[in-house]
Design a protein around this motif. Sequence first.
Motif, PDB file in Angstrom:
ATOM      1  N   THR A   1       5.006   4.731  19.343  1.00  0.00           N
ATOM      2  CA  THR A   1       3.859   5.482  18.838  1.00  0.00           C
ATOM      3  C   THR A   1       4.172   6.374  17.640  1.00  0.00           C
ATOM      4  OG1 THR A   1       4.289   7.282  20.402  1.00  0.00           O
ATOM      5  CG2 THR A   1       2.813   5.518  21.132  1.00  0.00           C
ATOM      6  N   GLU A   2       5.444   6.520  17.300  1.00  0.00           N
ATOM      7  CA  GLU A   2       5.836   7.397  16.204  1.00  0.00           C
ATOM      8  C   GLU A   2       6.781   6.666  15.249  1.00  0.00           C
ATOM      9  OE1 GLU A   2       4.612  10.291  15.666  1.00  0.00           O
ATOM     10  OE2 GLU A   2       3.572  10.618  17.577  1.00  0.00           O
ATOM     11  N   PRO A   3       6.650   6.878  13.922  1.00  0.00           N
ATOM     12  CA  PRO A   3       7.585   6.266  12.973  1.00  0.00           C
ATOM     13  C   PRO A   3       9.045   6.560  13.297  1.00  0.00           C
ATOM     14  CG  PRO A   3       5.708   7.174  11.797  1.00  0.00           C
ATOM     15  CD  PRO A   3       5.562   7.612  13.221  1.00  0.00           C
ATOM     16  N   ALA A   4       9.328   7.765  13.808  1.00  0.00           N
ATOM     17  CA  ALA A   4      10.713   8.107  14.133  1.00  0.00           C
ATOM     18  C   ALA A   4      11.279   7.185  15.200  1.00  0.00           C
ATOM     19  CB  ALA A   4      10.797   9.554  14.597  1.00  0.00           C
ATOM     20  N   GLN A   5      10.433   6.710  16.113  1.00  0.00           N
ATOM     21  CA  GLN A   5      10.896   5.773  17.138  1.00  0.00           C
ATOM     22  C   GLN A   5      11.253   4.422  16.517  1.00  0.00           C
ATOM     23  OE1 GLN A   5       7.298   6.102  19.598  1.00  0.00           O
ATOM     24  NE2 GLN A   5       8.567   6.964  21.238  1.00  0.00           N
ATOM     25  N   VAL A   6      10.450   4.005  15.541  1.00  0.00           N
ATOM     26  CA  VAL A   6      10.719   2.729  14.868  1.00  0.00           C
ATOM     27  C   VAL A   6      12.023   2.804  14.078  1.00  0.00           C
ATOM     28  CG1 VAL A   6       9.866   1.073  13.159  1.00  0.00           C
ATOM     29  CG2 VAL A   6       8.262   2.224  14.710  1.00  0.00           C
ATOM     30  N   LEU A   7      12.268   3.934  13.432  1.00  0.00           N
ATOM     31  CA  LEU A   7      13.427   4.095  12.557  1.00  0.00           C
ATOM     32  C   LEU A   7      14.669   4.579  13.296  1.00  0.00           C
ATOM     33  CD1 LEU A   7      11.624   5.738   9.511  1.00  0.00           C
ATOM     34  CD2 LEU A   7      12.293   3.342   9.784  1.00  0.00           C
ATOM     35  N   ALA A   8      14.584   4.684  14.617  1.00  0.00           N
ATOM     36  CA  ALA A   8      15.739   5.126  15.396  1.00  0.00           C
ATOM     37  C   ALA A   8      16.911   4.169  15.183  1.00  0.00           C
ATOM     38  CB  ALA A   8      15.388   5.189  16.879  1.00  0.00           C
TER      39      ALA A   8
ATOM     40  N   CYS B   1       0.833  -1.206   0.000  1.00  0.00           N
ATOM     41  CA  CYS B   1       0.000   0.000   0.000  1.00  0.00           C
ATOM     42  C   CYS B   1       0.869   1.258   0.000  1.00  0.00           C
ATOM     43  CB  CYS B   1      -0.917  -0.017   1.215  1.00  0.00           C
ATOM     44  SG  CYS B   1      -1.925   1.459   1.431  1.00  0.00           S
ATOM     45  N   ALA B   2       2.001   1.198   0.694  1.00  0.00           N
ATOM     46  CA  ALA B   2       2.900   2.353   0.753  1.00  0.00           C
ATOM     47  C   ALA B   2       3.442   2.702  -0.626  1.00  0.00           C
ATOM     48  CB  ALA B   2       4.042   2.078   1.723  1.00  0.00           C
TER      49      ALA B   2
ATOM     50  N   TRP C   1      -5.285  -0.041  11.867  1.00  0.00           N
ATOM     51  CA  TRP C   1      -4.065   0.745  11.694  1.00  0.00           C
ATOM     52  C   TRP C   1      -4.321   2.076  10.999  1.00  0.00           C
ATOM     53  CZ3 TRP C   1      -0.322  -3.580   9.571  1.00  0.00           C
ATOM     54  CH2 TRP C   1       0.132  -4.361  10.655  1.00  0.00           C
ATOM     55  N   PHE C   2      -5.131   2.068   9.941  1.00  0.00           N
ATOM     56  CA  PHE C   2      -5.218   3.222   9.062  1.00  0.00           C
ATOM     57  C   PHE C   2      -6.588   3.904   9.029  1.00  0.00           C
ATOM     58  CE2 PHE C   2      -2.182   0.202   6.902  1.00  0.00           C
ATOM     59  CZ  PHE C   2      -1.052   0.785   7.430  1.00  0.00           C
ATOM     60  N   GLY C   3      -7.579   3.308   9.671  1.00  0.00           N
ATOM     61  CA  GLY C   3      -8.916   3.881   9.600  1.00  0.00           C
ATOM     62  C   GLY C   3      -9.600   3.494   8.298  1.00  0.00           C
ATOM     63  N   GLU C   4     -10.909   3.549   8.278  1.00  0.00           N
ATOM     64  CA  GLU C   4     -11.665   3.056   7.123  1.00  0.00           C
ATOM     65  C   GLU C   4     -11.423   3.866   5.856  1.00  0.00           C
ATOM     66  OE1 GLU C   4     -15.746   2.643   8.031  1.00  0.00           O
ATOM     67  OE2 GLU C   4     -15.430   1.177   9.635  1.00  0.00           O
ATOM     68  N   GLU C   5     -11.126   5.156   5.981  1.00  0.00           N
ATOM     69  CA  GLU C   5     -10.961   5.987   4.796  1.00  0.00           C
ATOM     70  C   GLU C   5      -9.637   5.727   4.070  1.00  0.00           C
ATOM     71  OE1 GLU C   5     -11.533  10.075   5.623  1.00  0.00           O
ATOM     72  OE2 GLU C   5     -13.614   9.839   6.302  1.00  0.00           O
TER      73      GLU C   5
ATOM     74  N   ASP D   1       5.823   6.206   5.476  1.00  0.00           N
ATOM     75  CA  ASP D   1       5.021   6.545   4.295  1.00  0.00           C
ATOM     76  C   ASP D   1       3.547   6.163   4.454  1.00  0.00           C
ATOM     77  OD1 ASP D   1       7.418   7.297   3.027  1.00  0.00           O
ATOM     78  OD2 ASP D   1       7.789   5.211   2.447  1.00  0.00           O
ATOM     79  N   LEU D   2       3.192   5.586   5.599  1.00  0.00           N
ATOM     80  CA  LEU D   2       1.837   5.069   5.778  1.00  0.00           C
ATOM     81  C   LEU D   2       0.986   5.999   6.645  1.00  0.00           C
ATOM     82  CD1 LEU D   2       2.828   1.334   6.268  1.00  0.00           C
ATOM     83  CD2 LEU D   2       1.474   2.252   4.381  1.00  0.00           C
ATOM     84  N   PRO D   3      -0.325   6.072   6.363  1.00  0.00           N
ATOM     85  CA  PRO D   3      -1.228   6.988   7.084  1.00  0.00           C
ATOM     86  C   PRO D   3      -1.754   6.382   8.380  1.00  0.00           C
ATOM     87  CG  PRO D   3      -2.438   5.913   5.323  1.00  0.00           C
ATOM     88  CD  PRO D   3      -1.019   5.400   5.228  1.00  0.00           C
ATOM     89  N   TRP D   4      -0.910   6.220   9.366  1.00  0.00           N
ATOM     90  CA  TRP D   4      -1.304   5.571  10.616  1.00  0.00           C
ATOM     91  C   TRP D   4      -2.405   6.369  11.322  1.00  0.00           C
ATOM     92  CZ3 TRP D   4       0.726   0.856  11.195  1.00  0.00           C
ATOM     93  CH2 TRP D   4       1.929   0.577  10.547  1.00  0.00           C
ATOM     94  N   ALA D   5      -3.462   5.665  11.723  1.00  0.00           N
ATOM     95  CA  ALA D   5      -4.523   6.283  12.514  1.00  0.00           C
ATOM     96  C   ALA D   5      -4.405   5.917  13.985  1.00  0.00           C
ATOM     97  CB  ALA D   5      -5.896   5.841  11.992  1.00  0.00           C
ATOM     98  N   THR D   6      -3.631   4.895  14.285  1.00  0.00           N
ATOM     99  CA  THR D   6      -3.471   4.432  15.656  1.00  0.00           C
ATOM    100  C   THR D   6      -2.284   5.106  16.322  1.00  0.00           C
ATOM    101  OG1 THR D   6      -3.073   2.472  17.044  1.00  0.00           O
ATOM    102  CG2 THR D   6      -2.061   2.489  14.860  1.00  0.00           C
ATOM    103  N   ARG D   7      -2.331   5.187  17.644  1.00  0.00           N
ATOM    104  CA  ARG D   7      -1.205   5.730  18.400  1.00  0.00           C
ATOM    105  C   ARG D   7      -0.277   4.627  18.889  1.00  0.00           C
ATOM    106  NH1 ARG D   7       0.526  10.336  17.569  1.00  0.00           N
ATOM    107  NH2 ARG D   7       1.403  10.452  19.677  1.00  0.00           N
ATOM    108  N   GLU D   8      -0.580   3.393  18.544  1.00  0.00           N
ATOM    109  CA  GLU D   8       0.291   2.280  18.919  1.00  0.00           C
ATOM    110  C   GLU D   8       0.680   1.522  17.659  1.00  0.00           C
ATOM    111  OE1 GLU D   8      -1.270  -0.227  21.951  1.00  0.00           O
ATOM    112  OE2 GLU D   8      -1.151   1.309  23.511  1.00  0.00           O
ATOM    113  N   LEU D   9       1.907   1.713  17.211  1.00  0.00           N
ATOM    114  CA  LEU D   9       2.383   1.050  16.005  1.00  0.00           C
ATOM    115  C   LEU D   9       2.715  -0.411  16.303  1.00  0.00           C
ATOM    116  CD1 LEU D   9       4.695   3.849  14.542  1.00  0.00           C
ATOM    117  CD2 LEU D   9       2.233   3.491  14.233  1.00  0.00           C
ATOM    118  N   PRO D  10       2.761  -1.270  15.268  1.00  0.00           N
ATOM    119  CA  PRO D  10       3.014  -2.702  15.492  1.00  0.00           C
ATOM    120  C   PRO D  10       4.485  -3.025  15.756  1.00  0.00           C
ATOM    121  CG  PRO D  10       2.645  -2.281  13.168  1.00  0.00           C
ATOM    122  CD  PRO D  10       2.367  -0.984  13.872  1.00  0.00           C
TER     123      PRO D  10
END
Length: 379
Positions: free
Chosen positions: A323-330, A125-126, A162-166, A250-259
Amino acid sequence: MSKRPDLTALMSGQALLVEEALCVNVRSRTESCQACADSCSVDALALTIDSVDVDSDRCTGCGACLPACPAGVLSLSGFSPRRFVEMLGRAEAVHLHCSASRDGGGGVVIPCHKVLDARLIAAACANGTREFLLHGLDRCQACDKGDAVPAMEAAQQQLDDWFGEEATPLLIAAEGDAGDAGERRHENQPQMSRRNFLRFAGVQALSSATEWLVPEDEEEEDPLAGIYPVELGQQQAVVYQSLLAEHVADLPWATRELPWRGRTLSESCSACLSCGQRCPSGALQAEEQKAGQGISFEPALCTDCGLCTHVCPMEAVEPHRLTEPAQVLAPRSILVYRQTMDCGHCGHTFLPESPQQLLCAVCRNEQELDDEWLAMLEE
């Protein structure tokens, strides 16, 4: 004894390959994970603290166990998650045919829709794909690979969360010809890494020679035992998790808890290196230097398999949500580091369990015994 993949399964792309040394149970010496076995609809997998056994007579090569395993132990000779995402390109809508699909038209052929999960769909999707038209779902109930519909419903629900219905990508059961989808591309062609190819070839050759040399009515020890040595230091990124991590920003995360879940180590950590040496994905790594040793962590690689918490003798591993992509990519960072010291009594170099420890373990024990004797004499 479980049977290894035969040549027919290999050439059809349905050979289930096992990296036993990565298994959480083998590394922790506890039966703490049954994820792959639970996902198997034909009970072809048996897990112990010593092995991952595959019954090749039962295994249908559906690949449901691939995304289920948190350590990346299993792979199919006819499916590469990374190659799958690359084949989809940036098309807004893609047609996916399972091996049982009889629909005409173009698209990408995969072994079974159960090799897909929310992480793989999100990675595609990304790149721009929003609709995944799944051909062959109407044949699932009669398919020997089992029903993929529940797995696809679970994946859609996870994507919605993760992304919400829209913004969520859509998994759509498709019927009829995929007329304008271009040529049909077969992702389910057999592939093997050089290591697995040589291993497979060696097992097949040894098995054939053994059958010729050893009479069937004699009971002998398994001649193939030990051909897959368990190397606890072996680490390998889990491809499903890595693909998602590459696209997390690059993904439109709607959740505050990433996987993903991060790791910290409490003050009770003794830097014994057990968690870093046994982590299958390489998220935790043992750092050994002449002046000391410690544990480092790279968040993007973590699948939250739980092995580190099982093997830590000090119960020092503390998971937490990201909760943030920057934390994942640290980038990889040091969680704990202990410098070596010279014992204040004997002068030998040792690794202290805490900054307050000034004596090596031997001298500390002797000191404690001396203190006990002095206390007894003073009574």
